[in-house]
Design a protein around this motif. Structure first.
Motif, PDB file in Angstrom:
ATOM      1  N   LYS A   5       0.842  -1.192   0.000  1.00 25.89           N
ATOM      2  CA  LYS A   5       0.000   0.000   0.000  1.00 25.89           C
ATOM      3  C   LYS A   5       0.885   1.253   0.000  1.00 25.89           C
ATOM      4  O   LYS A   5       0.618   2.224  -0.700  1.00 25.89           O
ATOM      5  CB  LYS A   5      -0.880  -0.025   1.249  1.00 25.89           C
ATOM      6  N   LYS A   6       1.958   1.184   0.809  1.00 27.77           N
ATOM      7  CA  LYS A   6       2.834   2.340   0.929  1.00 27.77           C
ATOM      8  C   LYS A   6       3.530   2.616  -0.407  1.00 27.77           C
ATOM      9  O   LYS A   6       3.582   3.754  -0.873  1.00 27.77           O
ATOM     10  CB  LYS A   6       3.876   2.055   2.023  1.00 27.77           C
ATOM     11  N   SER A   9       1.081   4.191  -2.839  1.00 27.82           N
ATOM     12  CA  SER A   9       0.779   5.611  -2.646  1.00 27.82           C
ATOM     13  C   SER A   9       2.006   6.463  -2.967  1.00 27.82           C
ATOM     14  O   SER A   9       1.882   7.594  -3.435  1.00 27.82           O
ATOM     15  CB  SER A   9       0.264   5.880  -1.229  1.00 27.82           C
ATOM     16  N   LEU A  12       1.961   6.856  -6.658  1.00 27.62           N
ATOM     17  CA  LEU A  12       0.954   7.836  -7.054  1.00 27.62           C
ATOM     18  C   LEU A  12       1.451   9.255  -6.848  1.00 27.62           C
ATOM     19  O   LEU A  12       1.255  10.133  -7.689  1.00 27.62           O
ATOM     20  CB  LEU A  12      -0.334   7.635  -6.251  1.00 27.62           C
ATOM     21  N   ARG A  13       2.115   9.462  -5.694  1.00 31.29           N
ATOM     22  CA  ARG A  13       2.608  10.806  -5.428  1.00 31.29           C
ATOM     23  C   ARG A  13       3.686  11.202  -6.440  1.00 31.29           C
ATOM     24  O   ARG A  13       3.752  12.338  -6.878  1.00 31.29           O
ATOM     25  CB  ARG A  13       3.161  10.882  -3.998  1.00 31.29           C
ATOM     26  N   LYS A  72      -8.072  13.829 -10.441  1.00 32.03           N
ATOM     27  CA  LYS A  72      -7.643  13.652  -9.058  1.00 32.03           C
ATOM     28  C   LYS A  72      -8.338  14.656  -8.139  1.00 32.03           C
ATOM     29  O   LYS A  72      -8.735  14.337  -7.036  1.00 32.03           O
ATOM     30  CB  LYS A  72      -6.113  13.839  -8.980  1.00 32.03           C
ATOM     31  N   LYS A 157     -12.155   4.059  -3.090  1.00 27.84           N
ATOM     32  CA  LYS A 157     -12.175   4.908  -1.903  1.00 27.84           C
ATOM     33  C   LYS A 157     -13.612   5.087  -1.398  1.00 27.84           C
ATOM     34  O   LYS A 157     -13.892   4.953  -0.212  1.00 27.84           O
ATOM     35  CB  LYS A 157     -11.554   6.268  -2.246  1.00 27.84           C
TER      36      LYS A 157
END
Lengths: 172, 422
Positions: A5-6, A9, A12-13, A72, A157
């Motif tokens: 998960k980390k 993300s 994505l960043r 986004k 989400k």
């Protein structure tokens, strides 16, 4: 699972960073290039022949990546006449539905875009500045791919939100 | 197939992004007639052949910069000093400033947010009624759409393949007409003031306000003079404007620090991206509709009942007012213009004139109940119920309708400047 998960993300960043830098770069380059063209024409009666077509592709790249960021930020133009009539607790479910639908349509667009670029690679010639025409059009699969992914993430989400909200009635 | 379209329509009014809705229709339609789906993207890629498109991101960026800077405040001060002494002075100031500001920022609600917050308290303090002030600001929120370099005008030019310099010229007199009518009304409705209520601005005040806004005043000259002086085409005028605003706001006034610049750039490209994808998606559906000869069939149906151009224009106005109150101006243009143009041409309507009719309608649609966007923006900004705003805007709406009738039935109002230039 947590590290997955980390990583996700983080990726994505990273994508967001690249997108935003690309947008700033494209916008600055468009302003500069167009102004340089005017300058050259005024004072030297000349100019770059490739500048005008290149500018037009830059507009396309800037716009489509702008749209990816808009996804986004939830900044897309929509009609939205009746959704505020629905009770609040339905809202997450509605968002799941809308984002899933957008994911499906986005996948369709991405598929069409990949096909288009593949055809260009086979049959298309070389465009301006000797960049092959598929390269100039690569923005379509890239941007639509990111947009689709973002819609999918939003759908997940909201699905999480829909299940985590306190239940007020038992008929589900 | 039919069921699928009903489903898509339902999702559209529930708030699905419009470009997804249009793209879904395009994909479905081409799939149904067994044409390879990549045609959707081929149509989109044709946008790279539109030189005028460059003006959109550049003017959007310039407009966003202006909105984020101290320009609204400086512009307001200058016009207050110059025009504040008139009867209904502040109302007139509001109208002028909103018109100029909207022309540069497009009607994305920026005017109501950036200027409304400054104008509303000032109007109330000056003794204007609450209802009048709310109505004034709400209806001025889209005033100025007809003045260059308004983005919706450019977008119409892109879609209709009409010359944008002619559109800019055509909008000037109709726009002035609107401002004059609203100004006259404001003068009549303005409060009777005792002379000491607001001291007359001295010559010194005028000079200092002029000097304060000195760098912003040349902007309209750069845009208009550049294009009509034959120095630049529209895209170049946009680039020069963007560069000029960038230098003035960041380096000279220093209203915007360099570190804030990337955020503003991204913000304006997000705005542009939102418009571009709707435009791109509609390239494909439009191609499908034209291919299936939908506009021509519509024309045949309409012509069976309506032979007069004037009756057609009346119907068009009603239709566009409804569209304008439901959709924002960019999507309304993208969706409706391609279908209406072949029909309007068949009735012998000048496309430049048609553009002004479109924009006037959509501008009025912004403040038309039940769902005009400006009404909601103002309701949100000033914390009043939407019903209050319905009532407040009504007299202004009536005046705008009068201009709409004049603009529609006297094409000369729009075309006189275009014809003069030949």
């Amino acid at each position: 699972m947590d590290s997955l998960k980390k990583n996700f993300s983080l990726t994505l960043r990273f994508v967001s960073r690249i997108e935003e830098s690309l947008l700033c770069f494209l916008l600055s380059a468009m302003i500069l290039l167009a102004c340089v063209q005017i300058f050259l024409r005024f004072f030297f009666s000349t100019g770059f022949a490739w500048a005008e077509p290149l500018l037009r592709y830059m507009v396309l790249w800037a716009g489509l990546f702008g749209a990816a960021v808009a996804t986004k930020k939830g900044k897309h133009i929509s009609i939205d006449i009746i959704s505020h009539l629905l009770p609040d607790r339905f809202n997450p479910w509605l968002q799941v539905l809308l984002n899933l639908f957008s994911t499906v349509v986005g996948s369709g667009l991405t598929y069409a875009a990949i096909k288009f670029v593949r055809d260009e690679a086979y049959y298309g010639g070389r465009g301006l500045l000797d960049i092959p025409s598929w390269g100039l059009n690569l923005v379509f699969p890239l941007a639509f791919g990111i947009i689709t992914l973002r819609f999918f993430i939003l759908a997940c989400k909201y699905l999480g939100l829909a299940f985590s909200q306190p239940r007020t009635s038992s008929n589900g | 197939m039919g069921l699928g379209k009903v489903f898509i329509f339902l999702l559209a009014i529930l708030g699905t992004p419009l470009f997804i809705v249009i793209a879904a229709l395009a994909l479905l339609s081409f799939y149904a007639i067994e044409i390879d789906l990549s045609v959707v993207i081929i149509e989109m890629s044709r946008l790279a052949d539109t030189p005028l498109l460059l003006t959109l991101p550049l003017f959007i960026f310039a407009g966003t910069l202006l909105a984020e800077s101290g320009t609204p405040r400086r512009l307001l001060r200058l016009s207050q000093v110059l025009l504040g002494w008139m009867p209904g002075g502040l109302a007139v100031v509001s109208l002028m400033v909103c018109a100029v500001f909207t022309a540069f920022t497009g009607a994305s609600g920026v005017t109501i947010f950036a200027l409304g917050g400054l104008l509303y308290p000032a109007l109330i303090k000056d003794g204007y009624g609450e209802r009048f002030s709310l109505g004034l600001i709400t209806s001025s929120g889209s005033l100025g759409l007809l003045f260059p370099p308004s983005l919706p005008l450019i977008l119409y030019g892109v879609i209709a393949e009409t010359r944008v310099d002619q559109l800019f010229l055509a909008g000037i007199i109709p726009g002035i007409l609107m401002v004059i009518l609203l100004t006259a009304y404001s003068m009549v409705k303005g409060p009777v003031r005792s002379p000491e209520a607001s001291p007359k601005a001295t010559f010194k005040d005028m000079l200092s306000a002029l000097r304060e806004a000195a760098w912003e005043l040349p902007l309209p000259v750069i845009v208009l003079g550049g294009i009509y002086g034959g120095f630049f085409v529209a895209g170049e005028a946009a680039a020069v404007t963007a560069l000029y605003v960038l230098i003035v706001e960041v380096l000279i006034y220093r209203d915007i620090s360099i570190t804030r610049l990337p955020k503003i750039m991204v913000q304006s490209m997000v705005l542009f991206g939102g418009i571009l994808v709707v435009l791109a998606a509609s390239m494909a559906t439009t191609n499908y509709l034209i291919d299936q000869q939908v506009p021509m069939r519509l024309f045949e149906i309409i012509q069976e009942y309506i032979s007069s151009k004037y009756t057609f224009l009346l119907l068009l106005n009603i239709f566009l007012l409804i569209v304008g109150s439901m959709l924002d101006i960019f999507s309304a243009l993208v969706l409706v213009v391609p279908i209406i143009i072949p029909i309007a041409e068949a009735y012998g309507i000048n496309l430049t004139h048609l553009g002004i009719i479109f924009l006037t309608n959509l501008q009025i649609g912004y403040c038309t109940p039940p769902v005009g966007l400006n009404l909601f923006l103002a309701s949100y900004r000033f914390d009043k119920s939407v019903v209050t705003l319905y009532r407040a805007t009504l007299p202004f709406l009536a005046l705008l309708m009068i201009t709409l009738i004049i603009i529609t039935y006297f094409p000369i109002v729009s075309l006189v400047l275009v014809n003069l230039r030949g």
